[in-house]
Design a protein around this motif. Sequence first.
Motif, PDB file in Angstrom:
ATOM      1  N   ALA A 148       0.972  -1.524   0.326  1.00  0.00           N
ATOM      2  CA  ALA A 148       0.200   0.165   0.127  1.00  0.00           C
ATOM      3  C   ALA A 148       1.248   1.277   0.097  1.00  0.00           C
ATOM      4  N   ASP A 149       1.756   0.651   0.989  1.00  0.00           N
ATOM      5  CA  ASP A 149       2.870   2.462   0.564  1.00  0.00           C
ATOM      6  C   ASP A 149       3.639   2.612  -0.621  1.00  0.00           C
ATOM      7  N   ALA A 150       3.830   1.480  -1.541  1.00  0.00           N
ATOM      8  CA  ALA A 150       4.149   1.654  -2.444  1.00  0.00           C
ATOM      9  C   ALA A 150       2.889   2.091  -3.912  1.00  0.00           C
ATOM     10  N   ASP A 151       1.787   2.122  -3.322  1.00  0.00           N
ATOM     11  CA  ASP A 151       0.976   2.685  -4.409  1.00  0.00           C
ATOM     12  C   ASP A 151       0.924   4.116  -3.952  1.00  0.00           C
ATOM     13  N   ARG A 152       0.966   4.358  -2.418  1.00  0.00           N
ATOM     14  CA  ARG A 152       0.938   5.944  -2.540  1.00  0.00           C
ATOM     15  C   ARG A 152       1.637   6.521  -3.354  1.00  0.00           C
TER      16      ARG A 152
END
Length: 488
Positions: free
Chosen positions: A106-110
Amino acid sequence: MSPSFHFPSALKAPGGLPVLLVPLVLLGLAGCTSLQPDQAVAPVQALTRDHWQADLPWQQNQQARDTAQQRSQALLAQPLDAQAAVQLALLNHRGLQATLYGLGMADADRVQALLWPNPVLNLGRLVRGEETEIERGLFFNLTALLGRGARQTAATQALERQQLEAAQQVLAVAAQARRSWIQAVASQAQLQHAQTVLDAAEAGAELALRMQKAGNISAYRLAREQAVQADARLWVDQTRLQAARDRSALLRALGLDSAAAASLRLPEQLPPVPDSRRSTPALEQQAIDQRLDIQAARRQSSQLAASLGLTRQTRLVNVLQVGYENNRSNTEPTQHGPSLSLELPLFDWGQARTARARQAYEQSLAQTAQVALDAQAEVRDAQLRADQAWRTARRYQQEVLPLARQISDETLLRYNGMLLGVNDLLADAREQARLMTASLAAERDYWLAETDLSQSLLGPLDGAGALRSATAGDASATTPPRNGASAH
């Protein structure tokens, strides 16, 4: 048709910025955004420390896994209490580790949402007779540029919502470990008590056999005592099975394999029931303020609100394309100038996308309100059950068992005064065993109800019937053998 900016192929773009420097500037802006998976996991770890006083290490490499294994072995080296059970579960639950990796994703998506769109370089070489025409251009996606701010907000809120969902999973794992520990300790105590009852029943049957041989009791009374002994043996077998099943469930909740089963030691009994109930003012409001499922629902509403803003912002952008053309020829002067492509919005003005986003937002608000109502009802029910379980356990400790001991002392005095026979003494011992069994079950039910109440203040319970099925257990394993007093 995707909107885009089309810069000329001359040495300078509009505004005097060299074309070759545009990608470099954008690359520098992208470099300001970096992946931070550890910070994405940090809020979940902090909540675990605050509410459970336990650690949730992210085991990303072999060294971290070895450290977790060493901590597990240290906890298993001594009798396991409830707090150590929670810590073991957090160290060994592989599903939680998978969830932490999901937060990293999810951090990579952010970060992906924060990145500027890649420019598109367009090169063309057209030949017509003696004429050669060269086209060069640099394009940027206008929709992506205009919606970047809203996407940043939505991606950040999505990460926060996933963090809350991960925290709910941690809460469920920790609460299940505590429930399983309570069940396993209570079943072990019941097994020890059942063995004591069996010893007494065997002594009574042996005494009855001797008295029957001496002609002091009838064959009927001997059969009654032997039937009590048989029931006690059956009860021990059933209680042993229940204890084994509860121990197996505890191993599963702790994430331990069969090899670690031999190292697991439990205390002989549950902690004593407290003398007074903990102060629980305004529990429903406390749950509304801090429950993770309510916070997650609120985050989802905020995310949809940001999506609604993005939809409104870009619903007409698709019909416009701005560009700048530059065509060179070896026989003609260079042609250059701005261009504007306008798609006639005869059918699609984006009103359907905006309406759908609005309906989704209103739906999320209604769902959030329902989650809050369900949370209040769940807390009320958990509080009622915990209060009643505490009163029942305290009544056994303060009234029922003291009266039973007083009756037992009076029975022994009358037996010593030859006012009662040995059969009356054995019947009283069986009644004492029955009441002790009920008292142990009441203690177990109290601690299970207290665990459910604590969990309901932070998140939803795992199934409405979790406590009822757990406290009911196996009826045969919690029911003492029949009393043979009526035969005497």
